[in-house]
Design a protein around this motif. Structure first.
Motif, PDB file in Angstrom:
ATOM      1  N   THR A   1      58.034  42.714 -32.279  1.00 28.83           N
ATOM      2  CA  THR A   1      56.807  41.926 -32.357  1.00 28.83           C
ATOM      3  C   THR A   1      55.666  42.832 -32.770  1.00 28.83           C
ATOM      4  OG1 THR A   1      57.600  40.648 -30.470  1.00 28.83           O
ATOM      5  CG2 THR A   1      55.326  40.306 -31.150  1.00 28.83           C
ATOM      6  N   LEU A   2      54.963  42.431 -33.790  1.00 27.11           N
ATOM      7  CA  LEU A   2      53.814  43.207 -34.247  1.00 27.11           C
ATOM      8  C   LEU A   2      52.555  42.383 -34.077  1.00 27.11           C
ATOM      9  CD1 LEU A   2      55.197  44.764 -37.529  1.00 27.11           C
ATOM     10  CD2 LEU A   2      55.111  45.749 -35.235  1.00 27.11           C
ATOM     11  N   PHE A   3      51.476  43.106 -33.926  1.00 26.90           N
ATOM     12  CA  PHE A   3      50.188  42.454 -33.755  1.00 26.90           C
ATOM     13  C   PHE A   3      49.196  43.126 -34.692  1.00 26.90           C
ATOM     14  CE2 PHE A   3      45.970  42.875 -31.801  1.00 26.90           C
ATOM     15  CZ  PHE A   3      45.615  41.544 -31.723  1.00 26.90           C
ATOM     16  N   ALA A   4      48.337  42.343 -35.318  1.00 21.09           N
ATOM     17  CA  ALA A   4      47.335  42.928 -36.211  1.00 21.09           C
ATOM     18  C   ALA A   4      46.025  42.166 -36.120  1.00 21.09           C
ATOM     19  CB  ALA A   4      47.832  42.912 -37.655  1.00 21.09           C
TER      20      ALA A   4
ATOM     21  N   ASP B   1      39.004  40.008 -27.313  1.00 25.99           N
ATOM     22  CA  ASP B   1      39.720  40.560 -26.160  1.00 25.99           C
ATOM     23  C   ASP B   1      40.478  39.464 -25.432  1.00 25.99           C
ATOM     24  OD1 ASP B   1      38.940  43.084 -26.667  1.00 25.99           O
ATOM     25  OD2 ASP B   1      37.383  43.189 -25.133  1.00 25.99           O
ATOM     26  N   ALA B   2      39.805  38.321 -25.269  1.00 26.65           N
ATOM     27  CA  ALA B   2      40.454  37.207 -24.579  1.00 26.65           C
ATOM     28  C   ALA B   2      41.667  36.729 -25.374  1.00 26.65           C
ATOM     29  CB  ALA B   2      39.469  36.060 -24.395  1.00 26.65           C
ATOM     30  N   MET B   3      41.513  36.666 -26.687  1.00 27.02           N
ATOM     31  CA  MET B   3      42.608  36.220 -27.537  1.00 27.02           C
ATOM     32  C   MET B   3      43.756  37.218 -27.505  1.00 27.02           C
ATOM     33  SD  MET B   3      40.210  34.870 -30.652  1.00 27.02           S
ATOM     34  CE  MET B   3      41.434  34.903 -31.918  1.00 27.02           C
ATOM     35  N   ARG B   4      43.378  38.482 -27.514  1.00 23.70           N
ATOM     36  CA  ARG B   4      44.390  39.539 -27.550  1.00 23.70           C
ATOM     37  C   ARG B   4      45.187  39.562 -26.258  1.00 23.70           C
ATOM     38  NH1 ARG B   4      48.041  42.850 -28.100  1.00 23.70           N
ATOM     39  NH2 ARG B   4      47.770  45.050 -28.641  1.00 23.70           N
ATOM     40  N   SER B   5      44.484  39.331 -25.156  1.00 22.95           N
ATOM     41  CA  SER B   5      45.137  39.532 -23.875  1.00 22.95           C
ATOM     42  C   SER B   5      45.979  38.345 -23.429  1.00 22.95           C
ATOM     43  CB  SER B   5      44.094  39.844 -22.806  1.00 22.95           C
ATOM     44  OG  SER B   5      43.265  38.718 -22.642  1.00 22.95           O
ATOM     45  N   ILE B   6      45.969  37.267 -24.227  1.00 21.32           N
ATOM     46  CA  ILE B   6      46.776  36.124 -23.825  1.00 21.32           C
ATOM     47  C   ILE B   6      48.248  36.466 -23.874  1.00 21.32           C
ATOM     48  CG2 ILE B   6      45.175  34.357 -24.607  1.00 21.32           C
ATOM     49  CD1 ILE B   6      47.012  34.042 -27.101  1.00 21.32           C
ATOM     50  N   HIS B   7      48.590  37.478 -24.638  1.00 17.03           N
ATOM     51  CA  HIS B   7      49.982  37.611 -24.971  1.00 17.03           C
ATOM     52  C   HIS B   7      50.584  38.933 -24.557  1.00 17.03           C
ATOM     53  CE1 HIS B   7      52.810  35.065 -26.790  1.00 17.03           C
ATOM     54  NE2 HIS B   7      53.405  36.095 -27.311  1.00 17.03           N
ATOM     55  N   PRO B   8      51.875  38.925 -24.234  1.00 10.63           N
ATOM     56  CA  PRO B   8      52.561  40.166 -23.860  1.00 10.63           C
ATOM     57  C   PRO B   8      52.392  41.211 -24.951  1.00 10.63           C
ATOM     58  CG  PRO B   8      54.028  38.275 -23.654  1.00 10.63           C
ATOM     59  CD  PRO B   8      52.755  37.758 -24.201  1.00 10.63           C
ATOM     60  N   PRO B   9      52.559  42.455 -24.574  1.00  5.36           N
ATOM     61  CA  PRO B   9      52.297  43.550 -25.500  1.00  5.36           C
ATOM     62  C   PRO B   9      53.095  43.453 -26.794  1.00  5.36           C
ATOM     63  CG  PRO B   9      52.979  44.374 -23.340  1.00  5.36           C
ATOM     64  CD  PRO B   9      53.032  42.904 -23.269  1.00  5.36           C
ATOM     65  N   ALA B  10      52.453  43.846 -27.863  1.00  5.51           N
ATOM     66  CA  ALA B  10      53.127  43.952 -29.143  1.00  5.51           C
ATOM     67  C   ALA B  10      52.614  45.233 -29.775  1.00  5.51           C
ATOM     68  CB  ALA B  10      52.788  42.745 -30.013  1.00  5.51           C
ATOM     69  N   GLN B  11      53.384  45.776 -30.677  1.00  5.68           N
ATOM     70  CA  GLN B  11      52.921  46.992 -31.343  1.00  5.68           C
ATOM     71  C   GLN B  11      51.844  46.615 -32.348  1.00  5.68           C
ATOM     72  OE1 GLN B  11      55.949  50.019 -32.228  1.00  5.68           O
ATOM     73  NE2 GLN B  11      57.425  48.341 -31.988  1.00  5.68           N
TER      74      GLN B  11
ATOM     75  N   HIS C   1      58.293  31.741 -29.959  1.00  4.26           N
ATOM     76  CA  HIS C   1      57.349  30.731 -30.431  1.00  4.26           C
ATOM     77  C   HIS C   1      56.833  29.876 -29.262  1.00  4.26           C
ATOM     78  CE1 HIS C   1      56.987  26.387 -31.332  1.00  4.26           C
ATOM     79  NE2 HIS C   1      56.137  26.792 -32.239  1.00  4.26           N
ATOM     80  N   ASP C   2      57.767  29.417 -28.404  1.00  2.00           N
ATOM     81  CA  ASP C   2      57.375  28.578 -27.274  1.00  2.00           C
ATOM     82  C   ASP C   2      56.388  29.312 -26.371  1.00  2.00           C
ATOM     83  OD1 ASP C   2      59.071  26.766 -28.322  1.00  2.00           O
ATOM     84  OD2 ASP C   2      60.654  27.021 -26.821  1.00  2.00           O
ATOM     85  N   GLN C   3      56.710  30.576 -26.146  1.00  5.68           N
ATOM     86  CA  GLN C   3      55.876  31.413 -25.288  1.00  5.68           C
ATOM     87  C   GLN C   3      54.495  31.607 -25.916  1.00  5.68           C
ATOM     88  OE1 GLN C   3      57.753  35.184 -24.880  1.00  5.68           O
ATOM     89  NE2 GLN C   3      56.397  35.874 -23.229  1.00  5.68           N
ATOM     90  N   TRP C   4      54.495  31.834 -27.213  1.00  8.07           N
ATOM     91  CA  TRP C   4      53.232  32.076 -27.925  1.00  8.07           C
ATOM     92  C   TRP C   4      52.352  30.826 -27.861  1.00  8.07           C
ATOM     93  CZ3 TRP C   4      50.634  30.294 -32.343  1.00  8.07           C
ATOM     94  CH2 TRP C   4      49.595  31.121 -32.801  1.00  8.07           C
ATOM     95  N   VAL C   5      52.957  29.691 -28.140  1.00  9.65           N
ATOM     96  CA  VAL C   5      52.197  28.440 -28.136  1.00  9.65           C
ATOM     97  C   VAL C   5      51.625  28.178 -26.743  1.00  9.65           C
ATOM     98  CG1 VAL C   5      52.397  25.925 -28.313  1.00  9.65           C
ATOM     99  CG2 VAL C   5      53.404  27.390 -30.063  1.00  9.65           C
ATOM    100  N   GLN C   6      52.450  28.461 -25.732  1.00  6.44           N
ATOM    101  CA  GLN C   6      52.000  28.276 -24.352  1.00  6.44           C
ATOM    102  C   GLN C   6      50.798  29.184 -24.052  1.00  6.44           C
ATOM    103  OE1 GLN C   6      55.498  28.708 -21.975  1.00  6.44           O
ATOM    104  NE2 GLN C   6      54.527  27.732 -20.202  1.00  6.44           N
ATOM    105  N   SER C   7      50.876  30.421 -24.532  1.00  6.42           N
ATOM    106  CA  SER C   7      49.789  31.367 -24.288  1.00  6.42           C
ATOM    107  C   SER C   7      48.504  30.892 -24.950  1.00  6.42           C
ATOM    108  CB  SER C   7      50.125  32.746 -24.856  1.00  6.42           C
ATOM    109  OG  SER C   7      51.363  33.165 -24.385  1.00  6.42           O
ATOM    110  N   VAL C   8      48.643  30.381 -26.168  1.00  6.62           N
ATOM    111  CA  VAL C   8      47.451  29.931 -26.873  1.00  6.62           C
ATOM    112  C   VAL C   8      46.862  28.716 -26.172  1.00  6.62           C
ATOM    113  CG1 VAL C   8      46.527  29.080 -29.052  1.00  6.62           C
ATOM    114  CG2 VAL C   8      48.235  30.880 -29.063  1.00  6.62           C
ATOM    115  N   GLU C   9      47.725  27.822 -25.717  1.00  4.77           N
ATOM    116  CA  GLU C   9      47.233  26.660 -24.966  1.00  4.77           C
ATOM    117  C   GLU C   9      46.462  27.128 -23.728  1.00  4.77           C
ATOM    118  OE1 GLU C   9      47.268  23.574 -25.788  1.00  4.77           O
ATOM    119  OE2 GLU C   9      48.809  23.362 -27.336  1.00  4.77           O
ATOM    120  N   ALA C  10      46.979  28.189 -23.103  1.00  9.09           N
ATOM    121  CA  ALA C  10      46.287  28.735 -21.928  1.00  9.09           C
ATOM    122  C   ALA C  10      44.924  29.295 -22.329  1.00  9.09           C
ATOM    123  CB  ALA C  10      47.132  29.817 -21.273  1.00  9.09           C
TER     124      ALA C  10
END
Length: 519
Positions: free
Chosen positions: A93-96, A53-63, A134-143
């Motif tokens: 953007t897809l998420f799985a 859940d924590a990993m999923r919620s780091i990032h803006p919505p994706a299908q 990519h920049d946004q994603w990396v930032q989210s993961v760092e967070a």
RNA sequence: CGGGGCGUAGCGCAGCCCGGGAGCGCACCUGCAUGGGGUGCAGGGGGUCGGCGGUUCAAAUCCGCCCGCCCCGACCA
């Protein structure tokens, strides 16, 4: 939840395993491992759910899409090619959530044979959009890392990719790190500086008889030259029997991962002798000299990859494609062609760092995930109706390896110290023969929205306290005759030297206040 | 393919040399005691001793064959 009903016993003695996270996970009733296969006990599964859940919620919505276990990476592209036809659908953007099979041999909790992964797939029209994502994603993961309290290192990872590794001497994954600067790369894809041996005096190319010298070692010995003065020709074939010839300096080994990255060809293996002979080359005495080499990827002929090392030396010894003969004075590009020049040699300990040139050293760690820029692509129609290639990137986080890193990071000699938010339960209630009061406390705390693991077992206090420390829930409550005499229930925080008595009537409220303050 | 080791309770092992009662630790069950740091005492259940055959009054133990697992070597690079 009553402890007496919870599946999974804690182990008094440390199981003999080779890394600390697996040991703790077994001891603290988080997982069991049966023949390399991992079973998540209820405590472990609760952590996994919270972690995901924590990993999923780091990032803006994706299908979200669902891919069945074992779905191969390349399947993403084919699937999207079927679904995406027009620029109107982009960017997307897809998420799985996936379960992927490890390519490497299983090794404890950090590298189970199957691991759960979360993946974000971004397809863009422009490179700029993809870079922004990519920049946004990396930032989210760092967070996320700072949220769960680990500090993994950034490294070159897979082909065309970067990722994070939690450094640890017992980690399953081998890397090369610079002894002087910050450079870090996985062993398969780490870059390195070739030793340069250039001079102006180019010799003429001449045949030389080398009977029986069908390995680099034998050739170098026979002609009394260092292996780096020879050229090694390695024939590989892909799944569809596509032949690839790789040319590297004789002192280097090829990296299959790098070649896959450079060519897009998967599952490479050594080519059969008949395939090698069918293009006019001679096993043991092979080289690209005199072969029909592709000039570009679309041309006819043999795909030849030249490692960067062929540009770092002159007057090489290379095969003559005749049994018992080599050529000396071989120079690139005067004497032979390659389709592309790329970094396809395996780096090893002692090689020069690509950033600063100092020596690389072996380091170990756990890969937690990373980002890959896709080398292949899919087509869509743009506004004018022309076919264009989309820009594609893929971000991946591995659940089990992250859990392993958390286990070792958030623990002491007594056991786990779960961060609030990841703990399988919020509160461990040690009950010492006070069932009525315990029941009230459970109801009160649960009413306040916190989860409780109530140790109601008929066993000695020592067992319960030790278990509370091992399981490592953030808050421990103790209710006993003694605590009641002192005015309520004893409260303490795992890993901190805090103990105080809370009045029985307002336990839930008090804990909620504490929780808000430490979150 | 060769050499060596191992196979006994759920797990880990001893017993084998030198034949006669199937044991120990952990785990599990019962009871009593204990009640603030993996507590103590007592009792209990559970095993075709990898398989087949031989020797013997008697085989986990000696002998032969087979099966399974592990390590080393060889082959290959």
């Amino acid at each position: 939840m009553k402890r007496s009903q919870l599946l999974g016993r804690t182990l008094r003695e440390s199981p003999q395993v080779q890394d600390p996270w697996t040991e703790l996970a077994l001891r603290a009733a988080i997982v069991r491992i049966i023949d390399d296969q991992v079973v998540y006990l209820p405590l472990g599964e609760r952590v996994i759910v919270r972690l995901m859940d924590a990993m999923r919620s780091i990032h803006p919505p994706a299908q979200e899409v669902r891919l069945q276990p074992g779905f191969v990476e390349e399947g993403w592209l084919q699937f999207l090619q079927d679904e995406i036809q027009s620029y109107r659908q982009l960017p997307v953007t897809l998420f799985a959530r996936r379960t992927v099979r490890s390519l490497e041999p299983a090794q404890g909790l950090a590298r189970p044979p199957w691991r759960r992964a979360l993946q974000w797939f971004r397809m863009s029209i422009t490179g700029e959009d993809l870079r922004n994502y990519h920049d946004q994603w990396v930032q989210s993961v760092e967070a996320l890392w700072s949220e769960v309290g680990i500090a993994p290192r950034w490294l070159e990872w897979r082909s065309n990719g970067y990722g994070w590794s939690y450094l640890h001497e017992k980690g399953p994954d081998e890397m090369l790190s610079c002894t002087a600067c910050e450079y870090l790369g996985s062993s398969e894809v780490a870059k390195f500086r070739r030793q340069s041996d250039l001079e102006d005096n180019l010799e003429e190319m001449m045949p030389v008889a080398t009977p029986g010298a069908d390995t680099i070692r034998a050739l170098a010995d026979m002609l009394s030259v260092p292996e780096s003065k020879t050229l090694k020709a390695v024939f590989l074939m892909g799944e569809d029997k596509h032949l690839v010839l790789v040319v590297v300096g004789g002192n280097l080994d090829v990296s299959l991962t790098k070649i896959s990255g450079a060519t897009g060809i998967r599952s490479l293996q050594p080519a059969s002798e008949e395939l090698i002979r069918s293009v006019g080359a001679e096993p043991g005495y092979a080289s690209p000299i005199g072969l029909e080499v592709k000039e570009s990827l679309q041309d006819k002929g043999i795909l030849v990859i030249g490692d960067l090392s062929i540009e770092c030396g002159v007057n090489f010894i290379a095969g003559a494609n005749k049994p018992g003969f080599h050529m000396r004075g071989v120079n690139f590009p005067r004497d032979f062609m390659v389709t592309i020049v790329a970094d396809v040699a395996q780096a090893k300990e002692g090689d020069g760092c690509p950033e600063c040139g100092e020596a690389l050293a072996t380091t170990r760690g756990i890969y937690l995930g990373g980002w890959q820029w896709s080398s292949s692509s899919i087509q869509y129609s743009n506004e004018e109706g022309h076919n264009r290639y989309a820009q594609i990137g893929l971000g991946t986080l591995f659940v089990e390896p992250i859990l392993a890193a958390l286990l070792v990071e958030h623990s002491d000699n007594q056991g786990m110290i779960w961060p609030v938010g990841l703990a399988p339960f919020d509160v461990y209630l040690v009950e010492l023969k006070c069932p009525k009061e315990a029941k009230m406390i459970v109801e009160d705390v649960e009413a306040a929205g916190l989860s409780v693991l109530h140790d109601d077992r008929k066993t000695s206090p020592g067992v319960k306290f030790t278990d509370a420390d091992l399981i490592g829930l953030p808050i421990r409550l103790t209710v006993s005759r003694r605590s009641l005499e002192q005015g309520g229930v004893e409260f303490s925080i795992r890993g901190k030297d805090i103990r105080q008595i809370l009045p029985l009537e307002s336990v839930g409220e008090s804990l909620l206040a504490v929780f808000c303050s430490i979150m």
